[in-house]
Write an enzyme that holds these catalytic residues in place. Structure first.
Site, PDB file in Angstrom:
ATOM      1  N   HIS A  12      62.364  51.978  95.983  1.00 43.13           N
ATOM      2  CA  HIS A  12      61.548  52.068  97.202  1.00 43.13           C
ATOM      3  C   HIS A  12      60.400  53.037  96.949  1.00 43.13           C
ATOM      4  O   HIS A  12      60.504  54.236  97.212  1.00 43.13           O
ATOM      5  CB  HIS A  12      62.416  52.553  98.375  1.00 43.13           C
ATOM      6  CG  HIS A  12      61.742  52.474  99.709  1.00 43.13           C
ATOM      7  ND1 HIS A  12      62.086  51.543 100.670  1.00 43.13           N
ATOM      8  CD2 HIS A  12      60.742  53.202 100.262  1.00 43.13           C
ATOM      9  CE1 HIS A  12      61.333  51.711 101.753  1.00 43.13           C
ATOM     10  NE2 HIS A  12      60.499  52.721 101.515  1.00 43.13           N
ATOM     11  N   HIS A  14      56.101  53.150  97.437  1.00 40.22           N
ATOM     12  CA  HIS A  14      54.845  52.539  97.861  1.00 40.22           C
ATOM     13  C   HIS A  14      53.762  52.845  96.835  1.00 40.22           C
ATOM     14  O   HIS A  14      53.519  54.010  96.519  1.00 40.22           O
ATOM     15  CB  HIS A  14      54.441  53.071  99.243  1.00 40.22           C
ATOM     16  CG  HIS A  14      55.375  52.640 100.323  1.00 40.22           C
ATOM     17  ND1 HIS A  14      55.198  51.467 101.027  1.00 40.22           N
ATOM     18  CD2 HIS A  14      56.497  53.210 100.805  1.00 40.22           C
ATOM     19  CE1 HIS A  14      56.180  51.340 101.915  1.00 40.22           C
ATOM     20  NE2 HIS A  14      56.987  52.386 101.794  1.00 40.22           N
ATOM     21  N   HIS A 192      61.493  47.334 105.859  1.00 38.62           N
ATOM     22  CA  HIS A 192      61.723  48.649 106.443  1.00 38.62           C
ATOM     23  C   HIS A 192      62.390  48.480 107.809  1.00 38.62           C
ATOM     24  O   HIS A 192      61.922  47.704 108.645  1.00 38.62           O
ATOM     25  CB  HIS A 192      60.406  49.395 106.643  1.00 38.62           C
ATOM     26  CG  HIS A 192      59.822  49.957 105.392  1.00 38.62           C
ATOM     27  ND1 HIS A 192      59.563  49.192 104.282  1.00 38.62           N
ATOM     28  CD2 HIS A 192      59.435  51.225 105.076  1.00 38.62           C
ATOM     29  CE1 HIS A 192      59.037  49.960 103.338  1.00 38.62           C
ATOM     30  NE2 HIS A 192      58.949  51.199 103.788  1.00 38.62           N
ATOM     31  N   GLU A 195      64.552  53.448 110.336  1.00 39.78           N
ATOM     32  CA  GLU A 195      63.971  54.760 110.064  1.00 39.78           C
ATOM     33  C   GLU A 195      63.563  55.330 111.415  1.00 39.78           C
ATOM     34  O   GLU A 195      64.291  56.084 112.035  1.00 39.78           O
ATOM     35  CB  GLU A 195      62.786  54.644 109.114  1.00 39.78           C
ATOM     36  CG  GLU A 195      62.170  55.978 108.734  1.00 39.78           C
ATOM     37  CD  GLU A 195      60.911  55.826 107.875  1.00 39.78           C
ATOM     38  OE1 GLU A 195      60.483  56.843 107.302  1.00 39.78           O
ATOM     39  OE2 GLU A 195      60.358  54.708 107.797  1.00 39.78           O
ATOM     40  N   ASP A 273      59.925  57.133  98.187  1.00 36.80           N
ATOM     41  CA  ASP A 273      59.081  56.588  99.249  1.00 36.80           C
ATOM     42  C   ASP A 273      57.590  56.766  98.932  1.00 36.80           C
ATOM     43  O   ASP A 273      56.962  55.867  98.385  1.00 36.80           O
ATOM     44  CB  ASP A 273      59.445  57.248 100.582  1.00 36.80           C
ATOM     45  CG  ASP A 273      59.058  56.428 101.801  1.00 36.80           C
ATOM     46  OD1 ASP A 273      58.630  55.283 101.633  1.00 36.80           O
ATOM     47  OD2 ASP A 273      59.200  56.946 102.926  1.00 36.80           O
ATOM     48  N   ASP A 274      57.024  57.897  99.291  1.00 36.96           N
ATOM     49  CA  ASP A 274      55.609  58.227  99.042  1.00 36.96           C
ATOM     50  C   ASP A 274      55.567  59.655  98.499  1.00 36.96           C
ATOM     51  O   ASP A 274      55.187  60.588  99.219  1.00 36.96           O
ATOM     52  CB  ASP A 274      54.785  58.125 100.332  1.00 36.96           C
ATOM     53  CG  ASP A 274      54.911  56.769 101.004  1.00 36.96           C
ATOM     54  OD1 ASP A 274      54.152  55.857 100.641  1.00 36.96           O
ATOM     55  OD2 ASP A 274      55.777  56.639 101.895  1.00 36.96           O
TER      56      ASP A 274
END
Length: 328
Positions: A12, A14, A192, A195, A273-274
């Site tokens: 996962h 981005h 997604h 969350e 994630d980021d």
């Protein structure tokens, strides 16, 4: 060996969200674009909450304007990931940012990204595969265009369709057409949910999109029946604990439900994630989880095996990744 030194799988990530701030600042300088408003005094990304984060994310992405820009970005991302022991990663790629959803333009961007990934594999030993990702708050019609891009390039490198963006916009079922198109093209599916959207968004993802993985999914812990459903269906959660804590979903890592979900029989994996937005790396994730839950090498090896089983790549690629995991 420290757990942070183990080889790692990340499912996962981005692509644009993994752009180092210095990389984006350099591109902005080259293109004479003023992005000073999105950085703090120390050069980090500056945002106040999740919606503001999305706005800063898209502003940073605005300087990525050509296939060459994305090729440079891809190399920067993979070099950084490899430095933290990642041997295989699946990255979310949005045709909206790579040619505006036009199939011909998307293919040019994709060619540049793949060439950079191939070179990074030779140089750093890391393997990348792509998951095409419609942006939820861009709406269902743009999602159809992204899914068409995915279907037209499905194969051994573009291996899935996912969906990111603002969970508060619309419902999972609004995007069923796009997901059905991708499924018919042989692509694997994730989205997604769970969350900021809560347990119901996970139910929607299962019921309306029939995905086999869920991005985040941690709010499922609030619904016992949902936890049981995830375990029974063997749906894998792409957990990003550091991201969830940074964005205020949980006050600290010991409060994060990843361990409770795992103990309940839900398949969980670990990703960043980021990472530059949340001041995180895969090494740091491993160290924090070991500290919070007492997990040892065996726990992380098991997590990586779960991730390998859930990876969307083909059998030959999985065999190569397995060798990299076992060689350590």
């Amino acid at each position: 060996m420290s757990v942070a030194d183990l080889p790692k799988i990340e499912l996962h990530l981005h692509h644009e969200g993994a752009a180092p701030p210095a990389f984006i600042r350099q591109l902005a300088f080259e293109k004479k674009i003023d992005l000073s408003r999105i950085f703090t005094d120390d050069g980090s990304y500056a945002f106040e909450n999740f919606v503001h984060f999305l706005q800063v994310y898209e502003a940073a992405t605005s300087v990525l304007q050509s296939p060459e820009d994305f090729a440079r970005l891809t190399r920067a991302i993979l070099e950084e990931s490899a430095r933290h022991g990642v041997v295989y990663t699946e990255s979310f790629l949005s045709p909206d940012f790579c040619g505006g959803g036009d199939v011909a333009a998307w293919k040019e961007y994709l060619h540049a990204i793949r060439e950079a990934a191939d070179q990074a594999e030779r140089d750093f030993g890391i393997i990348l595969r792509g998951i095409v990702t419609p942006v939820r708050h861009f709406g269902p019609e743009k999602a159809k265009r992204a899914a068409l891009c995915a279907a037209e390039t499905a194969g051994d490198w573009i291996v899935g369709l996912g969906m990111g963006g603002d969970e508060g916009q619309g419902h999972q079922g609004d995007f069923a057409y796009a997901f059905d198109m991708a499924r018919e093209a042989g692509l694997r599916l994730t989205t997604h949910a769970g969350e900021f959207g809560g347990p119901e968004s996970v139910w929607e993802a299962i019921r309306d999109l029939n995905v086999e993985r869920i991005g985040h999914g941690v709010r499922a812990i609030e619904d016992t029946k949902l936890v049981q459903e995830l375990a029974a269906r063997q749906i894998t959660l792409e957990c990003c604990p550091g991201s969830n804590v940074f964005l205020g979903l949980y006050p600290d890592l010991p409060s994060h439900p990843i361990a409770r979900l795992r103990d309940a029989g839900v398949k969980v994996t670990v990703s960043t994630d980021d990472p530059p937005f949340f001041h995180n790396t895969m090494s740091r994730e491993y160290d924090m989880l070991a500290s919070a839950f007492g997990w040892d090498e065996d726990d992380f090896r098991a997590l990586n095996q779960t991730a390998l089983d859930a990876a969307f790549c083909d059998a030959d690629t999985k065999a190569r990744v397995k060798e990299k995991l076992e060689s350590a």
